[in-house]
Design a protein around this motif. Structure first.
Motif, PDB file in Angstrom:
ATOM      1  N   TYR A   1      29.635  52.305  -5.694  1.00 40.91           N
ATOM      2  CA  TYR A   1      30.113  51.158  -4.926  1.00 40.91           C
ATOM      3  C   TYR A   1      28.885  50.354  -4.522  1.00 40.91           C
ATOM      4  O   TYR A   1      27.755  50.858  -4.510  1.00 40.91           O
TER       5      TYR A   1
ATOM      6  N   GLY B   1      29.080  39.958  -2.401  1.00 39.48           N
ATOM      7  CA  GLY B   1      29.565  40.570  -3.630  1.00 39.48           C
ATOM      8  C   GLY B   1      29.917  42.032  -3.396  1.00 39.48           C
ATOM      9  O   GLY B   1      29.120  42.791  -2.848  1.00 39.48           O
TER      10      GLY B   1
ATOM     11  N   SER C   1      31.505  45.584  -5.313  1.00 41.72           N
ATOM     12  CA  SER C   1      31.803  46.176  -6.620  1.00 41.72           C
ATOM     13  C   SER C   1      32.057  47.658  -6.467  1.00 41.72           C
ATOM     14  O   SER C   1      31.483  48.329  -5.600  1.00 41.72           O
TER      15      SER C   1
ATOM     16  N   GLY D   1      32.955  51.034  -9.411  1.00 38.92           N
ATOM     17  CA  GLY D   1      33.053  51.330 -10.830  1.00 38.92           C
ATOM     18  C   GLY D   1      32.843  52.793 -11.103  1.00 38.92           C
ATOM     19  O   GLY D   1      32.513  53.579 -10.207  1.00 38.92           O
TER      20      GLY D   1
ATOM     21  N   ARG E   1      24.681  49.931 -12.133  1.00 40.13           N
ATOM     22  CA  ARG E   1      24.806  49.306 -10.819  1.00 40.13           C
ATOM     23  C   ARG E   1      23.654  48.326 -10.574  1.00 40.13           C
ATOM     24  O   ARG E   1      23.865  47.225 -10.043  1.00 40.13           O
TER      25      ARG E   1
ATOM     26  N   LEU F   1      24.322  45.209 -12.561  1.00 40.76           N
ATOM     27  CA  LEU F   1      25.394  44.398 -11.986  1.00 40.76           C
ATOM     28  C   LEU F   1      24.882  43.591 -10.798  1.00 40.76           C
ATOM     29  O   LEU F   1      25.295  42.435 -10.589  1.00 40.76           O
TER      30      LEU F   1
ATOM     31  N   ALA G   1      25.136  39.605 -10.455  1.00 45.31           N
ATOM     32  CA  ALA G   1      25.853  39.042  -9.318  1.00 45.31           C
ATOM     33  C   ALA G   1      25.017  37.986  -8.615  1.00 45.31           C
ATOM     34  O   ALA G   1      25.551  36.965  -8.154  1.00 45.31           O
TER      35      ALA G   1
ATOM     36  N   PRO H   1      33.186  36.087 -11.337  1.00 43.96           N
ATOM     37  CA  PRO H   1      33.259  37.528 -11.613  1.00 43.96           C
ATOM     38  C   PRO H   1      33.457  37.855 -13.084  1.00 43.96           C
ATOM     39  O   PRO H   1      32.961  38.874 -13.564  1.00 43.96           O
TER      40      PRO H   1
ATOM     41  N   LEU I   1      31.018  40.508 -15.271  1.00 47.52           N
ATOM     42  CA  LEU I   1      31.457  41.671 -16.036  1.00 47.52           C
ATOM     43  C   LEU I   1      31.223  41.484 -17.536  1.00 47.52           C
ATOM     44  O   LEU I   1      30.977  42.464 -18.255  1.00 47.52           O
TER      45      LEU I   1
ATOM     46  N   ALA J   1      34.969  48.922 -14.115  1.00 48.73           N
ATOM     47  CA  ALA J   1      34.289  48.201 -13.043  1.00 48.73           C
ATOM     48  C   ALA J   1      35.210  47.140 -12.469  1.00 48.73           C
ATOM     49  O   ALA J   1      36.115  46.643 -13.150  1.00 48.73           O
TER      50      ALA J   1
ATOM     51  N   PHE K   1      34.553  43.701  -9.832  1.00 50.30           N
ATOM     52  CA  PHE K   1      33.615  42.906  -9.034  1.00 50.30           C
ATOM     53  C   PHE K   1      34.388  41.827  -8.297  1.00 50.30           C
ATOM     54  O   PHE K   1      35.258  41.138  -8.872  1.00 50.30           O
TER      55      PHE K   1
ATOM     56  N   LEU L   1      38.147  37.948  -7.853  1.00 52.89           N
ATOM     57  CA  LEU L   1      37.749  39.219  -8.447  1.00 52.89           C
ATOM     58  C   LEU L   1      38.197  39.305  -9.895  1.00 52.89           C
ATOM     59  O   LEU L   1      39.097  38.600 -10.345  1.00 52.89           O
TER      60      LEU L   1
END
Length: 488
Positions: free
Chosen positions: A288, A299, A301, A303, A320, A323, A327, A334, A338, A356, A358, A370
């Motif tokens: 997370y 942001g 997230s 996953g 992570r 990402l 972001a 979003p 991704l 995932a 986001f 999202l």
């Protein structure tokens, strides 16, 4: 006059009692004559017949081997360190004839968990024992003494005295003049008068700790039962050493996973955040994140990377971190975040897939945009509604040649909470997915009104309700992640 009773010693009763064998007098053969120099008949022998003592000894060995086999089989069936230590105490108690005991685990070099467990002793009793100076306790002296060479490989003690480096016997504590006053006081309080202690030592791991059994009255195990207890404890130490290594590895994997996750959640005006994470025994790839973005945005997230163990944890950390970078660059879109993540995963780790979700949050507007890739839909929890967001069905990252799915906008009301979670929460229930989703929805709808202002309390209530009976803490292969965002 009655025959005197044999002295009482501590230990298990013999499974095969030693019988008193006698034989009938032997009659002379027909036609046999007495020797010329014999003036009286020779009485027939009344002692054991030839071979009887050997048979009794063999029967005793078989009984001992059977007992040890049963005890070691029970120990080998234990799969956790705590269960193995408890089994060690119970088996040792039966072998040496003591009702209570404790095991102190102190692996050499600190490579493993440190713990103290009791048999017939509560937490308060163990606390009283720990107030005695370590050098005055049997296990303290065993842990402080250097490990003797005689303990390996056959483990036989080089001495039969009551205070050796491989065993410590206090046959009558209150009769000892040099006993520490605090030890005497604790022994009187807990009601034990004697003790027998053995070290826990393994060839591969060295000294692991010590086990102590306590007698209610002055007593000590005889040489035979000491020998059996020593054999069993040496076998148990090898099994415990393996479990200590497993626990140490699990702790290291969990520590690495925790370090790869946020150490704290950011404070952003207009939204309150809370997260809950339960890792599997081998360490999993669930994550997370909460990242402050330009223009007072946020942001969020969650996953999950396929697999478990160190490789999955490392892949989770890389994904992570990537990402977060995407972001910052294009968080307001979003789908683009991704898409970039899917391309990176496909190029760098083609054998792995991931789910995932986001979310780009604008707390001032209470607006959430999202997109998800094979991930479960978020849950919106409020006073007047509890509903799943209608995200579009999409494949996980790395499963298709090119990933893309439309984004979704959620307009939250004041006081509403958006709950993001990973599939492990649903899988740990053991129910089919439709029933697991229904259970999650019911848990969110039943959050008491007094808890709705605290996102952490909401996440805790959902965990306890969806996973009752401690299922949120069991050794499951599935990780669990919950990330709650409450809008003011």
């Amino acid at each position: 006059m009655n025959a005197p009773h044999p002295p009482k010693v501590a230990g298990i009763d013999s499974t095969v009692p030693t019988p008193a064998h006698t034989v009938a007098p032997v009659s002379p053969a027909p036609g046999a004559t007495a020797s010329p120099d014999t003036t009286a008949s020779v009485p027939a022998p009344t002692g054991p017949a030839p071979g009887t003592l050997l048979q009794d000894r063999l029967a005793g060995w078989v009984s001992d081997l059977t007992t040890l086999q049963e005890l070691t089989e029970r120990l080998s069936r234990t799969t956790t360190l705590e269960a193995a230590l408890q089994e060690l105490l119970r088996a040792g108690s039966a072998l040496v004839g003591a009702r209570r005991g404790l095991v102190v685990l102190r692996p050499a070099g600190g490579a493993g968990p440190r713990t103290t467990l009791g048999l017939g002793l509560g937490r308060a009793d163990l606390g009283h024992i720990e107030t005695v100076p370590s050098g005055s306790l049997p296990y303290g002296r065993l842990l402080d003494d250097p490990l003797p060479d005689s303990a390996f490989p056959d483990g036989t003690s080089t001495s039969t005295s009551t205070s050796t480096s491989t065993e410590i016997v206090h046959a009558d504590l209150f009769a000892e003049e040099g006993l520490d006053p605090r030890h005497r006081e604790v022994a009187a309080r807990l009601g034990y008068a004697a003790s027998y202690a053995l070290p826990l030592s393994a060839e591969s791991a060295g000294r692991l700790g010590a086990a102590v059994w306590l007698y209610d009255e002055p007593a000590e195990p005889d040489e035979h039962h000491r020998h059996l207890a020593g054999i069993y404890v040496r076998h148990a130490a090898e099994h415990i050493a393996l479990l200590v290594e497993v626990e140490h590895t699990r702790a290291c994997a969990a520590t690495i996973a925790e370090e790869l996750l946020p150490s704290r959640l950011p404070r952003v005006p207009g939204v309150q955040l809370a997260a809950r994470h339960r890792s599997g025994p081998r360490g999993g790839g669930d994550w997370y994140d909460a990242l402050p973005l330009p223009d007072a945005a946020l942001g969020l997230s969650v996953g999950s990377v396929t697999g478990s163990g160190p490789s999955a944890v490392a892949a989770m950390g890389r994904l992570r971190a990537s990402l977060r970078a995407y972001a910052v660059m294009e968080g307001e879109d979003p789908v683009a975040v991704l898409s970039d993540l899917e391309l990176l995963l496909r190029l760098t780790e083609p054998a792995r897939s991931a789910t995932a979700l986001f979310a780009y949050c604008e707390p001032a507007l209470r607006k959430v945009t999202l997109a998800g890739a094979g991930h479960s839909p978020p849950l919106l929890i409020g006073e007047r509604r509890t509903e799943f967001a209608e995200t579009s069905v999409s494949a996980p990252l790395g499963m298709l040649a090119c990933w893309e799915a439309p984004s979704l906008e959620i307009q939250a009301e004041p006081g509403e909470t958006v709950l993001l979670y990973t599939d492990g929460l649903l899988h740990r229930t053991g129910d089919p997915m439709d029933r697991a989703f229904a259970r999650l929805h019911a848990a969110a709808a039943s959050v008491p009104r007094a808890l709705r202002a605290d996102p952490g309390a909401i996440a805790d209530h959902v965990l306890r309700t969806v996973l009752p009976d401690g299922l949120d803490a069991v050794d499951s292969e599935e990780d669990v992640v919950l990330l709650a965002a409450r809008f003011d």
